[in-house]
Design an enzyme around this catalytic site. Structure first.
Site, short mmCIF file in Angstrom:
data_model
loop_
_atom_site.label_atom_id
_atom_site.label_comp_id
_atom_site.label_asym_id
_atom_site.label_seq_id
_atom_site.Cartn_x
_atom_site.Cartn_y
_atom_site.Cartn_z
N HIS A 104 0.84 -1.19 0.00
CA HIS A 104 0.00 0.00 0.00
C HIS A 104 0.88 1.24 0.00
O HIS A 104 1.88 1.31 0.71
CB HIS A 104 -0.91 0.04 1.22
CG HIS A 104 -1.73 1.30 1.29
ND1 HIS A 104 -2.89 1.47 0.58
CD2 HIS A 104 -1.53 2.46 1.97
CE1 HIS A 104 -3.38 2.67 0.81
NE2 HIS A 104 -2.58 3.29 1.66
N ASP A 189 -15.51 1.78 6.74
CA ASP A 189 -14.49 2.71 6.26
C ASP A 189 -15.06 3.66 5.21
O ASP A 189 -14.80 4.86 5.26
CB ASP A 189 -13.31 1.95 5.66
CG ASP A 189 -12.30 2.89 5.02
OD1 ASP A 189 -11.72 3.72 5.76
OD2 ASP A 189 -12.12 2.84 3.79
N ARG A 196 -15.33 12.00 7.31
CA ARG A 196 -14.05 12.66 7.60
C ARG A 196 -13.76 13.75 6.58
O ARG A 196 -13.24 14.83 6.93
CB ARG A 196 -12.91 11.64 7.59
CG ARG A 196 -12.86 10.72 8.81
CD ARG A 196 -11.94 9.55 8.57
NE ARG A 196 -10.60 9.98 8.22
CZ ARG A 196 -9.75 9.25 7.50
NH1 ARG A 196 -10.11 8.06 7.05
NH2 ARG A 196 -8.55 9.71 7.23
N SER A 211 -8.37 3.37 8.68
CA SER A 211 -8.93 3.30 7.32
C SER A 211 -8.09 2.38 6.44
O SER A 211 -8.60 1.45 5.82
CB SER A 211 -8.99 4.69 6.71
OG SER A 211 -9.40 4.65 5.36
N LYS A 215 -8.92 -2.03 5.60
CA LYS A 215 -9.11 -2.55 4.23
C LYS A 215 -8.06 -3.59 3.89
O LYS A 215 -8.36 -4.63 3.28
CB LYS A 215 -9.06 -1.40 3.22
CG LYS A 215 -10.23 -0.44 3.29
CD LYS A 215 -10.32 0.44 2.08
CE LYS A 215 -9.19 1.43 1.97
NZ LYS A 215 -9.30 2.53 2.95
#
Length: 471
Positions: A104, A189, A196, A211, A215
């Site tokens: 990520h 999320d 947010r 968040s 995931k």
């Protein structure tokens, strides 16, 4: 659920005073958020809910602001991440009998490393033991950063919206899949992120961690490598805040039983040669076909280093460094390109365009930004460069807006390059000539040329693992 009633206002007041919430309180909050989201989709369900299962947008906003102001303890963050992870469907890797690993990135300009990493690691996973699979769930562009899904969808026919059953089939066939988040995968999320965005709490490192990690952990991962950007193009405003975020994510991943490492990587200029959508795919296809352009050297280095950590976690190498060498060998051998073609085919993409990816690039307008004088390219605000790419049409100002396949920029020089007056620095591409002026002026204003050479920051600034995480 707890036996006693938990009311949202009590949770808000407790967090407002900086007190630690209990696991049942956090689980109840996430539960009510998801129920509210379901009621929004089907108002008929609302009347049947108990008062303690109801929550308002104002109460969600108040909770997020309380977290933004006071943060979360390690236990609270772990409980919140876990509750979000299991708020909907989760992926189950056990039937595949494989080591599952993903990567990520916190987002950058021209950061297309996922398009190289997935086929590299998948190719390694197809050969010998242990088997490796990459269940990569990616996002779309928003703000000044690009999105992997938008890039993939410039490939004609490429389907990024696979359900979990089809993901399993693709992983069994190719050992990698690149898809978007399904409506039922971590719905908490999706709902909290939307709130947010409207409450000024996006930047909270605790909410960012929950968040991202909810995931990724919902992919049922054995290993995770995080690319946390630092520099003028990074999401977090300072090195210290990027480092803190990286440590939070590593700690959260390890507590969940997933081997996790975070690399703090420099984002002071666009990564690689191209920034956009199709043109980034083109650059990666060239690399996979062993057509290595000098402007792509940083992209290749980053991709092999990140892949090396993934291969190390999976037991394919004795060290991350050995893994990076293996990753580059896989690229050079052509095995990663073969894997790429298999992945695209499994997603119903048209692989015939890879025979001549440059020919598929058809922008309607272009303009070259040239060096105004001789000297060294010494810097730029990479966030401004990202916004220029977005305003050329390659990005979106709000979720759901369309993006251009062919808009973007080509970089002709890196920081530290010596330029003569008139040498090209950027070529701007757009599908609307009227969109060129603003981005051109933005790029013109942000580039810095000096008489002395600036030494660029190293690509890898710091590596954070469970062995050196202390926050």
């Amino acid at each position: 659920m707890p036996s006693h009633a938990i009311h949202p206002i009590d949770i808000i007041r407790k967090k407002r005073h900086g007190e630690e919430l209990t696991q049942p309180e956090i689980e109840h909050f996430v539960h009510t958020v998801v129920l509210q989201g379901e009621r929004t989709l089907d108002a008929l369900h609302g009347d049947d809910l108990a008062p303690t299962d109801k929550i308002t947008d104002a109460q969600i906003a108040a909770f997020l602001m309380a977290v933004y102001m006071h943060g979360l303890t390690h236990r609270e963050l772990a409980w919140l991440t876990t509750a979000m992870r299991y708020s909907g469907e989760t992926f189950n890797m056990q039937p595949l009998n494989t080591f599952s690993v993903d990567k990520h990135s916190t987002g950058g300009v021209g950061d297309k490393s996922s398009l190289l990493i997935a086929p590299i690691v998948a190719a390694a996973g197809l050969e010998g033991t242990p088997s490796i699979s990459v269940p990569m769930i990616s996002g779309r562009s928003l703000g000044h950063t690009g999105g992997t899904l938008d890039k993939l969808e410039t490939i004609p026919g490429f389907d990024t919206q696979l359900n979990l059953a089809r993901m399993t089939e693709v992983l069994r066939e190719t050992h990698a899949t690149m898809v978007g988040q399904t409506p039922r995968l971590v719905p908490a999320d999706r709902l909290l992120y939307a709130m947010r965005d409207h409450t000024g709490t996006v930047e909270s490192p605790y909410l960012i961690t929950a968040s991202i990690m909810s995931k990724k952990l919902a992919e049922d991962l054995n290993g995770l490598v995080l690319d946390v950007k630092v520099g003028s193009g990074a999401f977090m405003p300072t090195y210290e805040k990027s480092e803190f975020l990286a440590k939070l994510m590593v700690s959260t991943g390890e507590l969940a039983g997933t081997r996790t490492a975070a690399l703090l990587t420099t984002m002071d200029e666009p990564m690689g040669r191209f920034s956009g959508n199709w043109i980034e795919v083109w650059e990666c296809v060239d690399i996979l076909q062993n057509k290595r352009h000098s402007m792509s050297a940083d992209l290749i280095q980053l991709s092999t280093i990140l892949s090396g950590w993934m291969l190390y976690f999976a037991g394919k190498s004795k060290s991350p460094e050995e893994g990076a060498k293996l990753a580059d060998d896989i690229l050079l051998s052509g095995a990663a390109y073969k894997s790429w073609l298999q992945i695209v085919t499994a997603h119903k993409g048209d692989t015939s365009i890879f025979a001549d990816p440059a020919a598929f690039h058809q922008p309607k307008a272009s303009r070259v930004l040239k060096a105004p004088r001789a000297g060294y390219l010494s810097g730029m605000d990479c966030t401004e460069v990202g916004w220029a790419v977005q305003r050329l049409g390659a990005g979106r100002a709000k979720p759901g807006a369309p993006v251009s396949a062919h808009a973007g920029i080509e970089s002709h020089a890196k920081i530290g390059t010596h330029l003569q007056a008139g040498d090209p620095i950027f070529t701007l591409y757009s599908e609307d000539e009227a969109l060129l002026d603003g981005p051109y002026k933005m790029l013109e204003a942000t580039i810095q040329i000096s008489d002395t050479r600036t030494v660029p920051q190293p690509l890898i600034r710091e590596i954070i693992t469970r062995d050196n995480t202390s926050i």
